[in-house]
Every structure is written in structure tokens, then in C-alpha cells.
Design a protein around this motif. Structure first.
Motif, PDB file in Angstrom:
ATOM      1  N   THR A  81       0.800  -1.226   0.000  1.00  0.00           N
ATOM      2  CA  THR A  81       0.000   0.000   0.000  1.00  0.00           C
ATOM      3  C   THR A  81       0.834   1.278   0.000  1.00  0.00           C
ATOM      4  N   LYS A  82       2.155   1.191   0.167  1.00  0.00           N
ATOM      5  CA  LYS A  82       3.001   2.377   0.207  1.00  0.00           C
ATOM      6  C   LYS A  82       3.686   2.661  -1.133  1.00  0.00           C
ATOM      7  N   LEU A  83       3.284   1.976  -2.190  1.00  0.00           N
ATOM      8  CA  LEU A  83       3.926   2.126  -3.489  1.00  0.00           C
ATOM      9  C   LEU A  83       3.847   3.562  -4.006  1.00  0.00           C
ATOM     10  N   LEU A  84       5.005   4.072  -4.456  1.00  0.00           N
ATOM     11  CA  LEU A  84       5.064   5.358  -5.139  1.00  0.00           C
ATOM     12  C   LEU A  84       5.297   5.183  -6.634  1.00  0.00           C
ATOM     13  N   LYS A  85       5.962   4.079  -7.018  1.00  0.00           N
ATOM     14  CA  LYS A  85       6.276   3.852  -8.424  1.00  0.00           C
ATOM     15  C   LYS A  85       6.135   2.368  -8.714  1.00  0.00           C
ATOM     16  N   CYS A  86       5.374   2.039  -9.749  1.00  0.00           N
ATOM     17  CA  CYS A  86       5.140   0.652 -10.144  1.00  0.00           C
ATOM     18  C   CYS A  86       5.273   0.532 -11.652  1.00  0.00           C
ATOM     19  N   ASP A  87       6.275  -0.235 -12.103  1.00  0.00           N
ATOM     20  CA  ASP A  87       6.511  -0.469 -13.538  1.00  0.00           C
ATOM     21  C   ASP A  87       6.399  -1.962 -13.797  1.00  0.00           C
ATOM     22  N   ILE A  88       5.352  -2.379 -14.500  1.00  0.00           N
ATOM     23  CA  ILE A  88       5.158  -3.781 -14.864  1.00  0.00           C
ATOM     24  C   ILE A  88       5.213  -3.868 -16.391  1.00  0.00           C
ATOM     25  N   HIS A  89       6.272  -4.497 -16.916  1.00  0.00           N
ATOM     26  CA  HIS A  89       6.448  -4.628 -18.366  1.00  0.00           C
ATOM     27  C   HIS A  89       6.384  -6.113 -18.715  1.00  0.00           C
ATOM     28  N   LEU A  90       5.220  -6.566 -19.155  1.00  0.00           N
ATOM     29  CA  LEU A  90       5.026  -7.957 -19.552  1.00  0.00           C
ATOM     30  C   LEU A  90       4.809  -7.986 -21.057  1.00  0.00           C
ATOM     31  N   ASN A  91       5.880  -7.833 -21.799  1.00  0.00           N
ATOM     32  CA  ASN A  91       5.777  -7.746 -23.261  1.00  0.00           C
ATOM     33  C   ASN A  91       5.223  -9.048 -23.837  1.00  0.00           C
ATOM     34  N   ASP A  92       4.231  -8.909 -24.728  1.00  0.00           N
ATOM     35  CA  ASP A  92       3.607 -10.027 -25.436  1.00  0.00           C
ATOM     36  C   ASP A  92       2.854 -10.968 -24.503  1.00  0.00           C
ATOM     37  N   VAL A  93       2.626 -10.564 -23.269  1.00  0.00           N
ATOM     38  CA  VAL A  93       1.816 -11.358 -22.347  1.00  0.00           C
ATOM     39  C   VAL A  93       0.423 -10.738 -22.283  1.00  0.00           C
ATOM     40  N   THR A  94      -0.594 -11.551 -22.484  1.00  0.00           N
ATOM     41  CA  THR A  94      -1.977 -11.069 -22.465  1.00  0.00           C
ATOM     42  C   THR A  94      -2.562 -11.231 -21.069  1.00  0.00           C
ATOM     43  N   VAL A  95      -3.109 -10.146 -20.545  1.00  0.00           N
ATOM     44  CA  VAL A  95      -3.690 -10.144 -19.207  1.00  0.00           C
ATOM     45  C   VAL A  95      -5.145  -9.684 -19.304  1.00  0.00           C
ATOM     46  N   ALA A  96      -6.018 -10.394 -18.645  1.00  0.00           N
ATOM     47  CA  ALA A  96      -7.436 -10.032 -18.628  1.00  0.00           C
ATOM     48  C   ALA A  96      -7.691  -9.126 -17.432  1.00  0.00           C
ATOM     49  N   LEU A  97      -7.566  -7.821 -17.665  1.00  0.00           N
ATOM     50  CA  LEU A  97      -7.849  -6.844 -16.619  1.00  0.00           C
ATOM     51  C   LEU A  97      -9.293  -6.373 -16.749  1.00  0.00           C
ATOM     52  N   THR A  98      -9.970  -6.280 -15.639  1.00  0.00           N
ATOM     53  CA  THR A  98     -11.355  -5.828 -15.633  1.00  0.00           C
ATOM     54  C   THR A  98     -11.439  -4.434 -15.026  1.00  0.00           C
ATOM     55  N   GLN A  99     -12.630  -3.864 -15.120  1.00  0.00           N
ATOM     56  CA  GLN A  99     -12.869  -2.554 -14.512  1.00  0.00           C
ATOM     57  C   GLN A  99     -12.618  -2.618 -13.004  1.00  0.00           C
ATOM     58  N   MET A 153      -6.509  -1.270  -8.117  1.00  0.00           N
ATOM     59  CA  MET A 153      -5.194  -0.628  -8.168  1.00  0.00           C
ATOM     60  C   MET A 153      -5.269   0.770  -7.562  1.00  0.00           C
ATOM     61  N   ALA A 154      -6.229   1.545  -8.022  1.00  0.00           N
ATOM     62  CA  ALA A 154      -6.338   2.935  -7.582  1.00  0.00           C
ATOM     63  C   ALA A 154      -6.604   3.031  -6.078  1.00  0.00           C
ATOM     64  N   ARG A 155      -7.453   2.154  -5.573  1.00  0.00           N
ATOM     65  CA  ARG A 155      -7.783   2.208  -4.143  1.00  0.00           C
ATOM     66  C   ARG A 155      -6.645   1.693  -3.265  1.00  0.00           C
ATOM     67  N   SER A 156      -5.894   0.702  -3.756  1.00  0.00           N
ATOM     68  CA  SER A 156      -4.839   0.083  -2.944  1.00  0.00           C
ATOM     69  C   SER A 156      -3.556   0.895  -2.915  1.00  0.00           C
ATOM     70  N   TRP A 157      -3.365   1.751  -3.924  1.00  0.00           N
ATOM     71  CA  TRP A 157      -2.131   2.542  -3.998  1.00  0.00           C
ATOM     72  C   TRP A 157      -2.453   4.035  -3.948  1.00  0.00           C
ATOM     73  N   PRO A 158      -2.887   4.549  -2.829  1.00  0.00           N
ATOM     74  CA  PRO A 158      -3.293   5.963  -2.763  1.00  0.00           C
ATOM     75  C   PRO A 158      -2.130   6.931  -2.890  1.00  0.00           C
ATOM     76  N   LEU A 159      -0.887   6.462  -2.675  1.00  0.00           N
ATOM     77  CA  LEU A 159       0.281   7.343  -2.743  1.00  0.00           C
ATOM     78  C   LEU A 159       1.003   7.252  -4.079  1.00  0.00           C
ATOM     79  N   ILE A 160       0.507   6.429  -4.991  1.00  0.00           N
ATOM     80  CA  ILE A 160       1.222   6.148  -6.241  1.00  0.00           C
ATOM     81  C   ILE A 160       1.463   7.430  -7.041  1.00  0.00           C
ATOM     82  N   GLU A 161       2.707   7.577  -7.553  1.00  0.00           N
ATOM     83  CA  GLU A 161       3.078   8.736  -8.371  1.00  0.00           C
ATOM     84  C   GLU A 161       3.339   8.352  -9.825  1.00  0.00           C
ATOM     85  N   GLU A 162       3.874   7.152 -10.065  1.00  0.00           N
ATOM     86  CA  GLU A 162       4.108   6.664 -11.424  1.00  0.00           C
ATOM     87  C   GLU A 162       3.589   5.240 -11.514  1.00  0.00           C
ATOM     88  N   LEU A 163       2.717   4.985 -12.463  1.00  0.00           N
ATOM     89  CA  LEU A 163       2.152   3.657 -12.647  1.00  0.00           C
ATOM     90  C   LEU A 163       2.194   3.298 -14.129  1.00  0.00           C
TER      91      LEU A 163
END
Length: 506
Positions: free
Chosen positions: A347-365, A371-381
Motif C-alpha cells: 500500500t506504500k507504493l510510489l512507483k510501479c513499472d510492470i512490463h510484460l511484453n507479449d503477455v496477455t492479461v485479462a484486466l477488468t474494470q 489498483m487505484a484504491r490500494s495505492w493511494p500514494l502512487i506517483e508513477e504507474l
């Protein structure tokens, strides 16, 4: 002359701005001849970093032998030794490549100098970088032949440009092993050690480096045998003040996490398969890790073992997380609900970089809102991957609501309709979000850049940069121009509304 120019501390700061490598040495030499006030700081800057010891060795009288090598005379005048010491003490950094044939002639002198000086050749050396080639003389050993209390950083890097693997491996086994062991004895204040691109494993113990704070241990290629061994790993865990660790975990499985535990790590960089990374994490957990960087390699990386295991990436103090993976084959589709659980606990994340090239992920609304609720301090996502099905641009509203500190956002969203009708915009809440940069990781349609820009301006009125993955430069500039135009129109409307309401000083 202004009194400030007589202060050597001020002059040293001024000389730091002379960066041109070609003219730098000539400039400092000329500056040292201007006046007495400039002499010492200019000479300090001139000799601060050496890429060859030849200029320094030319300060002592030498005898050229028939085989074109040099040796020192039996009697050296004290004046000559004083001149050598005067400039040798100025050297703070040495970058040396033993592949330079022209310097081999000076090796006999290097062997004798420590005894003649009754101390180290470079008494105030702080940083040493040694690029190992297939052959090498005693330079690296002569530098640390006597105790060198000032040395803080040492780098040993296998130089692939000038050596063949077989010769270098045999050479490294004999010379690098001895060099590292001597470092532990003669450089007691060493805080940073980099062993990079080494050709094969070594039976070294790092426990001797009591004051080490930063350790990098990587191999040149993926060898047949593990590069980092359980013995290496166990000795690293005994370094009480270690704060930075970078390891190559090819074919590695960590020993018992209960016996090999790190307690002071702040930043960790791991290279290897996800199974190897997961095996190391229990040993890292006692440390207050704030920066965690993972480079996944191999064709059989099981992402679920890294993400979904609730005991994996759950460092409570984590501030910066980076995961990079570029698979060589196609993988089945992963669900956001499989990859997110462990990440959402940080919950203290300020910067999160996830690069999964050519990997398909089923993200929902719901995943985006989580993500937004769990990382209230995030500056770069940045979540760079393929998403199926594509998310709507309206999903970005979650970050407007829950992530007020966000400045850079990169996420795969759909840039196609449907969008809100123009009359529906007045029902959206007024946004004052300070996000400055958006990155879109999906194919972009040039037919809808105005609609996309409208959404971005509504959500992020301070946006000044839009990036789109791929080579679609025309679309990139179209969106950027549309955003700027809409922002200008929004300011005009606000100015006109203020005038009509009778406000002054608008």
C-alpha cells in the motif's frame, strides 16, 4: 582578482562544470598555469580520474631495457619521489583495462613501487574499475598490495571486447579470486563491490567484507552450472550492513530461508526465472525493502508463482516495484485477479513499472479500481502488457478519484468509441488532478483522437504529454495537439465565465 576566486572550495565547484572529455585535460593544465590560487584545485581536477597510469609513471626516472620494458634505477632522488607522491595523492578514481598492450612495459615498475613508497601507489584512491581481459599484468594487484583504507568502490568486469572466453575463464580463476580475497584484507572500508559479466562461478566468501553496503554479482552468459551458488548466497546473508543486492539467479534455488536471511536490505535487483526469484524471497523478507526490481528470463517463466503466491511480493515497506519480462514464446492468457493479489498488499507504493511484453492479461474494470484504491500514494504507474478485452478510457476515472498524487500513468486502454455525448460532460465531477503524462499501450485509431483527447482533458486538466506505444508518430502528435487545443479552449471558457460573473483580476 575577486576574493571568491581565491577560495579553493569555490574553484573546485566551478571546475566541475568543465565536462568536455577532449579538451578537459588541456583546459585544467592551462588553468593550473594561470596563477597560484588556481594551481592546486586545477591539478586536483586534472588528476582526479585516470584511465591509464602511464602519465603518472612518467614522473619517475626509468631505465628502458632491451626487451622494451622499463625498470626503476637502484637509487631514486627524493625530489623525484616527492613529485610522484604529490600527484599520486590527487588520484581518486582509476578506470583500467588490462588489454592495453602499451602499458605492459610498465609492469616491472608497478611491482616495485609499493615497496619503494612503503605504502600504496595511490594513497587516496576511492573508486577502482578493473576491466579484465584474457591477459593481465600486476596492476590491479599492485594497487592493493598495501592496505588502502580510502578505497570505497571496486568493480571487476569481464571485458568481452578484448578477450576470448576460454582464456579469460582460466585467467579469472587465478587472478580475480586472489584479487577479491586481497580486497577483503587490504580495503577494510570497501562499501561497494561489483562483480559483473564474470565467465563462470567462483568459490568466494563475501562474509569477509564486514562494511559492504552494495553488492552486484552477475555473470556474462548463462553458463551450464549455476553462477550464484548456495555458498555464495549464504555468505552474502552474513553481511550485516548490506543495503543493495543485485544477483543473477540462473538455475539457482535458495537454501533454507530460515538459515539464510537478510535483515538490512533496502534495494534488491534479481535476474532469473520466476521460480528462482520466488525461492529467494523468503530470505529477503526480514529486510525493510523499498525498491524491488525483477528481470525474468527463460521460456518457462510461471508468472503465477511470482504474483499469485501471497507470500511472494508482499514487502510492506515497498516504494518502487519494477518487473520486466519478455517471453520468447506465446503464453496463455493471465487474469488480473491472478496477478494482482500480492501487489495490492503493498500500500506504500510510489512507483510501479510492470512490463510484460507479449503477455496477455485479462484486466477488468474492478481490477483498475482495485489498483487505484490500494495505492493511494502512487506517483508513477505503468502496466505495459496486452489486455483482453480492451478497457474503456472511462476506467481512468478511478485514478482521478483515488490517486491524487499520480503524475505518470501508463496503462492499456481502448481508444475507440463509445464515448460520452457532449451534453453528458456537464454531469462529470470537476477534476483538478495534477497528472502530467499519459502513456497508452494499445493500437491507436487516428479517427478518434479528438474523443480520446476530450476524455484526457476532462480527467487530467494539467496533462502536458501524451505517449502512444508503437511508431505512430502522426497519431501521437494529433492527440497531443488536440489536448493542448482543448485545454486552451477550457481556459477561455473559464475566463469568459469569470468576466460574465463580474469577477476582477482574472
Amino acid at each position: 582578482m575577486h576574493p571568491a576566486l581565491t577560495q579553493q572550495d569555490i574553484l573546485r565547484i566551478v571546475f566541475e562544470y568543465i565536462q568536455n572529455d577532449y579538451w578537459r585535460e588541456i583546459a585544467f593544465f592551462n588553468i593550473s598555469l594561470v596563477c597560484r590560487a588556481f594551481k592546486e584545485p586545477a591539478l586536483d581536477a586534472l588528476w582526479h580520474e585516470l584511465r591509464s597510469l602511464t602519465p603518472l609513471l612518467k614522473l619517475v626516472p626509468v631505465i628502458r631495457k632491451a626487451d622494451w620494458t622499463y625498470e626503476l634505477p637502484d637509487n631514486i632522488a627524493p625530489r623525484d619521489l616527492d613529485r610522484f607522491k604529490c600527484h599520486a595523492r590527487r588520484v581518486k578514481k582509476l578506470v583500467y583495462r588490462e588489454c592495453l598492450q602499451k602499458e605492459k612495459a610498465w609492469f616491472p615498475i608497478l611491482v616495485r613501487l609499493p615497496d619503494i613508497l612503503d605504502g600504496p601507489i595511490l594513497p587516496y584512491l576511492r573508486t577502482m574499475q578493473w576491466f579484465v581481459a584474457e591477459e593481465g599484468g600486476p596492476l590491479s594487484h599492485a594497487i592493493i598490495a598495501r592496505p588502502l583504507a580510502t578505497l570505497e568502490s571496486a568493480t571487476i568486469q569481464f571485458d568481452t571486447l578484448y578477450s576470448s572466453r576460454s582464456k579469460a575463464s582460466e585467467f579469472a580463476l587465478t587472478r580475480i579470486d586472489w584479487f577479491v580475497k586481497t580486497l577483503a584484507t587490504n580495503a577494510p572500508w570497501l562499501t561497494r563491490l561489483l562483480l559483473k559479466n564474470l565467465p563462470k562461478s567462483f568459490a568466494l566468501s563475501f562474509s569477509q567484507f564486514a562494511r559492504l553496503q552494495s553488492l552486484t554479482f552477475t555473470c556474462q552468459v548463462l553458463p551450464d552450472q549455476p553462477f550464484t551458488t548456495p555458498q555464495h548466497f549464504a555468505s552474502m546473508s552474513t553481511i550485516t550492513g548490506l543495503t543493495f543486492l543485485k544477483l543473477n539467479l540462473h538455475e539457482f534455488s535458495a537454501p533454507n530461508g530460515a538459515t539464510c536471511q537478510f535483515h538490512s536490505l533496502n534495494s534488491v535487483h534479481l535476474i532469473g526465472t520466476s521460480d528462482a526469484v520466488v525461492s529467494v524471497i523468503p530470505s529477503l523478507r526480514p529486510s525493510p525493502i523499498t525498491v524491488f526490481f525483477v528481470e525474468l528470463v527463460g521460456n518457462n517463466a510461471a508468472l503465477a508463482s511470482l504474483f499469485n503466491n501471497i507470500t511472494s511480493i508482499t514487502f510492506q515497506a515497498l516504494v518502487h516495484l519494477t518487473i520486466k519480462y519478455n517471453p520468447c514464446i506465446n503464453f496463455p492468457e493471465w487474469k488480473g485477479s491472478d496477478l494482482l493479489p500480492s501487489l495490492l498488499t503493498c500500500t506504500k507504493l510510489l512507483k510501479c513499472d510492470i512490463h510484460l511484453n507479449d503477455v496477455t492479461v485479462a484486466l477488468t474494470q474492478d481490477d483498475i479500481f482495485s489498483m487505484a484504491r490500494s495505492w493511494p500514494l502512487i506517483e508513477e504507474l505503468r502496466w505495459n502488457c496486452k489486455v483482453k478485452p480492451l478497457l474503456s478510457v472511462r476506467s481512468l476515472q478511478a485514478f482521478v478519484k483515488y490517486s491524487p498524487s499520480l503524475r505518470v500513468l501508463g496503462i492499456p486502454v481502448c481508444t475507440l468509441p463509445p464515448f460520452l455525448a457532449v451534453e453528458d460532460y456537464e454531469y462529470l465531477p470537476v477534476s483538478t488532478h495534477k497528472l502530467r503524462q499519459v502513456e497508452i499501450y494499445t493500437p491507436f485509431s487516428e479517427n478518434y483522437f479528438i474523443e480520446c483527447a476530450q476524455w484526457l482533458v476532462v480527467f487530467f486538466p494539467y496533462l502536458d504529454k501524451v505517449r502512444i506505444s508503437g511508431d505512430e508518430d502522426d497519431d501521437l502528435y494529433a492527440v497531443h495537439r488536440a489536448v493542448k487545443r482543448l485545454q486552451f479552449m477550457k481556459k477561455l471558457w473559464a475566463w469568459q465565465a469569470a468576466r460574465e460573473s463580474g469577477q476582477k483580476d482574472v
